[in-house]
Design an enzyme around this catalytic site. Structure first.
Site, PDB file in Angstrom:
ATOM      1  N   LYS A  75       0.835  -1.218   0.000  1.00 55.52           N
ATOM      2  CA  LYS A  75       0.000   0.000   0.000  1.00 55.52           C
ATOM      3  C   LYS A  75       0.865   1.261   0.000  1.00 55.52           C
ATOM      4  CE  LYS A  75      -2.249  -1.433   3.692  1.00 55.52           C
ATOM      5  NZ  LYS A  75      -1.766  -2.835   3.796  1.00 55.52           N
ATOM      6  N   THR A  76       1.866   1.287   0.879  1.00 53.09           N
ATOM      7  CA  THR A  76       2.761   2.451   0.922  1.00 53.09           C
ATOM      8  C   THR A  76       3.594   2.550  -0.345  1.00 53.09           C
ATOM      9  OG1 THR A  76       2.884   2.261   3.338  1.00 53.09           O
ATOM     10  CG2 THR A  76       4.583   3.578   2.254  1.00 53.09           C
ATOM     11  N   ASP A 120      -1.311   6.729   6.335  1.00 54.40           N
ATOM     12  CA  ASP A 120      -1.302   5.307   6.658  1.00 54.40           C
ATOM     13  C   ASP A 120      -2.195   5.054   7.870  1.00 54.40           C
ATOM     14  OD1 ASP A 120      -0.618   2.680   6.367  1.00 54.40           O
ATOM     15  OD2 ASP A 120       1.362   2.861   7.294  1.00 54.40           O
ATOM     16  N   THR A 169      -5.794  -1.349   7.145  1.00 57.42           N
ATOM     17  CA  THR A 169      -5.903  -2.801   7.292  1.00 57.42           C
ATOM     18  C   THR A 169      -7.278  -3.183   7.828  1.00 57.42           C
ATOM     19  OG1 THR A 169      -4.937  -2.637   9.512  1.00 57.42           O
ATOM     20  CG2 THR A 169      -3.431  -3.095   7.696  1.00 57.42           C
ATOM     21  N   ARG A 228       6.616  -7.859   1.870  1.00 60.65           N
ATOM     22  CA  ARG A 228       7.432  -7.344   2.968  1.00 60.65           C
ATOM     23  C   ARG A 228       8.123  -8.485   3.711  1.00 60.65           C
ATOM     24  NH1 ARG A 228       4.178  -3.927   7.072  1.00 60.65           N
ATOM     25  NH2 ARG A 228       4.260  -2.409   5.355  1.00 60.65           N
TER      26      ARG A 228
END
Length: 351
Positions: A75-76, A120, A169, A228
């Site tokens: 997402k980032t 975020d 999330t 990640r």
């Protein structure tokens, strides 16, 4: 390399952070900087390409975007990529960091035309701050109140047109007024093993690591479908191979290194295993409420919901029912536990 050249743009677009040091750049360079370098999330990438190209042709700011999905799925990274593709600056913050309305107003009043604001964990934005976002997103304006009581005056301050990108999330915790103001809503899903293998070879190339196809396959299986995690684990395997004086990473190297880290062949960690064992053994397979599991494990319920359960649901190890969490046959098989009364449970349509 080409990717490093692209990412150098990111050092200039993070307007609320200092310029990364050389050490930081090596870490950040694992992020792709352009959409053509981004692996996975095919439908999301296609949608973003169309939206970005259309906005650039009209010379307008991109529509507000919300990305939803488990942690670590990109997402980032997509926010950085969008800023690069739009040739815009990006300001990064998070919901919990915006404690007061003044924090948000300070950011919004310094945003330039076409810039991007990335928030975020946007679902954790305080309500009073969230309400300031409504006119900012819709009318590109914020209202200031001067004085108090009968002398109070309102002044509307016009903002430059910007794009808000939110990441969450827990999309269910977003209020309807905020959620409905986003023009693009995309859900990110777990990656397939083949997509993770592509990421592994790309990361290995950037970090100057030699890894065999079977080694990459084994690593992908243990990475929980999350980029990640795969980038974190490849560094741990690299350390193991270097200490053991192995010049390349093979499947056996991955197995030994990650077994030492407490990660099994399905990518389950000690917390995942304890979670499943709690349901299987302590509560006889369930159903059991999440608060009861959290109390037994002495973990926060939010940690289990956000970090543990999404992957176990994907594997088909558990199911959420109205009466609580319940283990499925695949979980029993993984731990070699005999499934009691399977025929009776099937008749009751539990499985």
């Amino acid at each position: 390399m080409e990717i490093l050249k692209h990412f150098s743009l990111n050092q200039n677009i993070t307007t609320n952070k200092s310029i990364p040091t050389d050490a930081d750049s090596k870490i950040l360079s694992l992020r792709p900087a352009k959409l053509y370098d981004y692996v996975g999330q095919t439908n999301t990438v296609k949608s973003l390409k169309i939206a970005i190209n259309a906005a650039k042709k009209r010379k307008e700011a991109l529509e507000h975007i919300i990305f939803h999905g488990p942690p670590g799925l990109g997402k980032t990274t997509l926010a950085y990529i969008i800023a690069n593709e739009m040739n815009s600056n990006i300001t990064i913050t998070s919901g919990p960091a915006l404690e007061k309305g003044g924090d948000l107003l300070g950011i919004l009043t310094h945003i330039k035309e076409g810039d991007i604001l990335f928030i975020d964990e946007i679902h954790r934005t305080p309500k009073i701050v969230e309400e300031l976002l409504y006119p900012a997103m819709e009318d590109f304006a914020v209202d200031f109140i001067f004085d108090k009581g009968i002398h109070a005056k309102s002044h509307r301050f016009r903002l430059n047109r910007f794009s808000l990108i939110g990441a969450t999330t827990r999309v269910g915790l977003l209020s309807a007024p905020l959620r409905d103001r986003f023009g693009i809503f995309r859900t990110l899903d777990f990656y397939t093993d083949q997509e993770l293998i592509k990421i592994i070879f790309r990361t290995a190339n950037l970090l100057n690591i030699k890894i065999t196809p079977d080694g990459a396959e084994e690593l992908a299986k243990r990475s929980r479908g999350t980029p990640r995690i795969v980038n974190r684990l490849i560094k741990r395997v690299r350390d193991y191979a270097q200490v053991k004086k192995q010049n390349k990473i093979e499947a056996d190297t991955v197995t030994k290194a990650l077994n030492m880290e407490g990660i099994d062949n399905k990518g389950l960690t000690n917390l995942d295993i304890n979670y499943l064992n709690t349901i299987l053994k302590f509560y006889n397979g369930g159903p059991v409420g999440i608060e009861a599991i959290a109390a037994t494990l002495q973990e926060e319920a939010d940690t289990l919901v956000d970090v543990v359960e999404p992957y176990l649901l994907k594997l088909g190890f558990i199911i959420r029912t109205s009466s609580g969490r319940k283990a499925l046959p695949e979980a029993y098989k993984h731990f070699g536990i005999a499934l009691k009364n399977e025929k009776e449970l099937k008749q009751k349509n539990i499985f």
